[in-house]
Write an enzyme that holds these catalytic residues in place. Sequence first.
Site, PDB file in Angstrom:
ATOM      1  N   HIS B  13     -74.209  89.494  59.468  1.00 13.71           N
ATOM      2  CA  HIS B  13     -75.278  90.179  60.107  1.00 13.71           C
ATOM      3  C   HIS B  13     -76.328  90.754  58.905  1.00 13.71           C
ATOM      4  O   HIS B  13     -75.526  90.964  57.429  1.00 13.71           O
ATOM      5  CB  HIS B  13     -74.726  90.802  61.105  1.00 13.71           C
ATOM      6  N   CYS B  32     -76.957  97.261  53.750  1.00 14.13           N
ATOM      7  CA  CYS B  32     -76.980  96.748  55.192  1.00 14.13           C
ATOM      8  C   CYS B  32     -77.974  95.395  55.216  1.00 14.13           C
ATOM      9  O   CYS B  32     -78.146  94.970  56.229  1.00 14.13           O
ATOM     10  CB  CYS B  32     -77.034  96.974  56.370  1.00 14.13           C
ATOM     11  N   HIS B  38     -74.082  89.926  55.120  1.00 12.51           N
ATOM     12  CA  HIS B  38     -72.533  90.353  54.928  1.00 12.51           C
ATOM     13  C   HIS B  38     -72.275  90.763  55.697  1.00 12.51           C
ATOM     14  O   HIS B  38     -72.436  90.178  57.077  1.00 12.51           O
ATOM     15  CB  HIS B  38     -72.671  92.588  54.713  1.00 12.51           C
ATOM     16  N   HIS B  40     -68.735  91.828  59.589  1.00 11.88           N
ATOM     17  CA  HIS B  40     -67.604  92.022  59.976  1.00 11.88           C
ATOM     18  C   HIS B  40     -66.790  92.187  60.724  1.00 11.88           C
ATOM     19  O   HIS B  40     -66.755  90.845  61.628  1.00 11.88           O
ATOM     20  CB  HIS B  40     -68.605  93.787  61.000  1.00 11.88           C
ATOM     21  N   ASP B  78     -68.482  84.644  67.673  1.00 14.13           N
ATOM     22  CA  ASP B  78     -67.511  84.824  66.825  1.00 14.13           C
ATOM     23  C   ASP B  78     -67.409  83.879  65.787  1.00 14.13           C
ATOM     24  O   ASP B  78     -68.178  82.623  65.827  1.00 14.13           O
ATOM     25  CB  ASP B  78     -65.698  84.701  67.377  1.00 14.13           C
ATOM     26  N   HIS B  79     -67.673  84.323  64.382  1.00 13.73           N
ATOM     27  CA  HIS B  79     -67.217  83.107  63.247  1.00 13.73           C
ATOM     28  C   HIS B  79     -68.994  82.304  63.144  1.00 13.73           C
ATOM     29  O   HIS B  79     -69.447  81.245  62.338  1.00 13.73           O
ATOM     30  CB  HIS B  79     -66.462  82.094  63.062  1.00 13.73           C
ATOM     31  N   GLU B 123     -67.781  98.892  64.954  1.00  9.67           N
ATOM     32  CA  GLU B 123     -68.135  97.589  63.541  1.00  9.67           C
ATOM     33  C   GLU B 123     -67.911  97.601  61.979  1.00  9.67           C
ATOM     34  O   GLU B 123     -66.987  96.613  61.456  1.00  9.67           O
ATOM     35  CB  GLU B 123     -69.411  98.383  63.195  1.00  9.67           C
TER      36      GLU B 123
END
Lengths: 134, 134, 134, 134, 134, 134
Positions: B13, B32, B38, B40, B78-79, B123
């Site tokens: 994100h 950020c 980047h 998480h 996810d992913h 996070e």
Amino acid sequence: MKVCRRETFNSAHRLFNPDWSDEKNFEVFGKCSNPNFHGHNYVLETWVEGDIDSETGYVIDLKYLKDIIRNEICERFDHRNLNLDCVEFHSLKPSAENIALVIWNILRTHLDNRYKLSVRLWETENNSVEYSGH
Amino acid sequence: MKVCRRETFNSAHRLFNPDWSDEKNFEVFGKCSNPNFHGHNYVLETWVEGDIDSETGYVIDLKYLKDIIRNEICERFDHRNLNLDCVEFHSLKPSAENIALVIWNILRTHLDNRYKLSVRLWETENNSVEYSGH
Amino acid sequence: MKVCRRETFNSAHRLFNPDWSDEKNFEVFGKCSNPNFHGHNYVLETWVEGDIDSETGYVIDLKYLKDIIRNEICERFDHRNLNLDCVEFHSLKPSAENIALVIWNILRTHLDNRYKLSVRLWETENNSVEYSGH
Amino acid sequence: MKVCRRETFNSAHRLFNPDWSDEKNFEVFGKCSNPNFHGHNYVLETWVEGDIDSETGYVIDLKYLKDIIRNEICERFDHRNLNLDCVEFHSLKPSAENIALVIWNILRTHLDNRYKLSVRLWETENNSVEYSGH
Amino acid sequence: MKVCRRETFNSAHRLFNPDWSDEKNFEVFGKCSNPNFHGHNYVLETWVEGDIDSETGYVIDLKYLKDIIRNEICERFDHRNLNLDCVEFHSLKPSAENIALVIWNILRTHLDNRYKLSVRLWETENNSVEYSGH
Amino acid sequence: MKVCRRETFNSAHRLFNPDWSDEKNFEVFGKCSNPNFHGHNYVLETWVEGDIDSETGYVIDLKYLKDIIRNEICERFDHRNLNLDCVEFHSLKPSAENIALVIWNILRTHLDNRYKLSVRLWETENNSVEYSGH
């Protein structure tokens, strides 16, 4: 919406009541009353509750909250002897409960009134306390 | 009685406000706001409150709850790149707060009204949020 | 005597082989090949082996080791897209194995030869790698 | 002010409803209905809420609370088969919900009425329940 | 380069030696010899050592390794009674050591000989074993 | 086959070199040299390597190992000031490295020679050391 920042500090402390004999102190506090102190890695969760700011998506900037916690709490208590080095505990026993109370009172003065505040403090992996104000 | 199921998802994100300059975005969101994203490992706790069913001993079948979370949340996020791949965040900043809000709203539609719902989202190991509805 | 410092960084990445079709990439890398990237909270343990210095009681000053890791690894990879932002991975797939290899090679140049070096890297709580040199 | 003590116990159990066929039991409880039992490392957090005693700095002596939990809960359930060895579950399914309910009821009788009590029980790292009384 | 996959399974077991009296079994195994069994959440780390494949960046595809572990280990032992349900322990005591040995032997037959194999098994958060072959 | 037992102890300590000035001590040890001490929750893993005994399925009875660790290590260091209360550190700096060395030497004398011994000690969640003998 609540947000939480986790920080740590490492301190020495001792539990004893100056109004009591050494025997009574040992009876009540056990080895926590050892005159030469012992210590802990304290883990602190600071919870702040408020509304999401639509411009940032944040309740509060966690970097800003982290700075407050580090400057006001960790700087004060990390690598200190709570009994000897910290004026907050000169007349207050540094039990986990009282440490949490002191931390809550300090952080409260640094946060806008629109936020609710709660702290959780671990003294060991098995013992912790939580305080949300009076 | 509350029951909790923990699941994880891994996403990319970026936090930025399209109404602001790059400078202002960097000032507010720091690294950020990195244009190339980047990521998480998000950890999600889903809390459901209700009465115990005497036939099963369950508030809700955690396998059923797990399936809802995996199908409706993990499959979706996810992913993925939350900003680019997920329509939920095309006009909403994917801050932890907003991700929790979106997850709560999705899960709410899949749970019977007799249940109360709360979600907690990590996070990082130091930053988390919690949302219990409005 | 070995000493270990733990640090974290959060990055986006994507696994794909430019010599392969999208189909083959998806077949081999699954959702890790998502074109818009995904991300992880990487956890890095850096292990340094050597003798105890009798003047300090240290194998190596962990504050010094922490500074090297933060300056050389976290500054480089934290809140970055490993594929797009990091020259180390322009022609090397950023798998956990290769990230550990790159980290080991960088840290090796910053540590005196009398130390042995090993790194362990967690990509998720379930997947990790370890590299101790060739 | 809330204080929390964490303890663990390891037990075997089985989920099944004697009014149902084996097929229905397997349909509802899946492999949790395995006739020969399976088991878990249960993690129990006991939360006690009250006022700080100014003489001790404690809400409740955590060593005293630990002794109650170990004597009344761990002694009863640790290294036991909940279905076969524990009278509490002869007519009550030992789901995590019911185990938490039973634990809460036992601990409640051992704590002064001025305390509020809450328990959280993890059956696995992904499944947990919480009960705070009726 | 070593890679590691973490999986879990939940089983009942009992430690006892059929050549001994109940008294001797209790003397040696304590409450682990409870006739009605107890249980654990076992955590298994599987370590595979080999060279990085330059086409994939992998030592071994962790999804492939995960499938082997789930199919060959978790399917076999999860939600089972190791003593009663698992032929591997009909004449072998299901101590953590022997469970690790059995797991290592099973996984060894499913991995190419060019890989070294090691397993670590946690029976509780405080007790674990590690086996790397003979 | 290796087996591992995890135990904890909580101690106060201070790092300083009596041959140096206060300035040099602060320069080298930073806030770890605070004259009034600080403290840690130490986590100790004790690893014992040997053969499986076919009668018990054990390398070593972990209850027996636990008793040695508690009697010889935890009794000695838990809730103590390592510098003031523990003769082992009167002329040896209580760095994590030296604490691990002292622990290893104590445990070595209590274990049969057929066992190999290794200890890992965490001073904080980010700093740890490991010693396996000379």
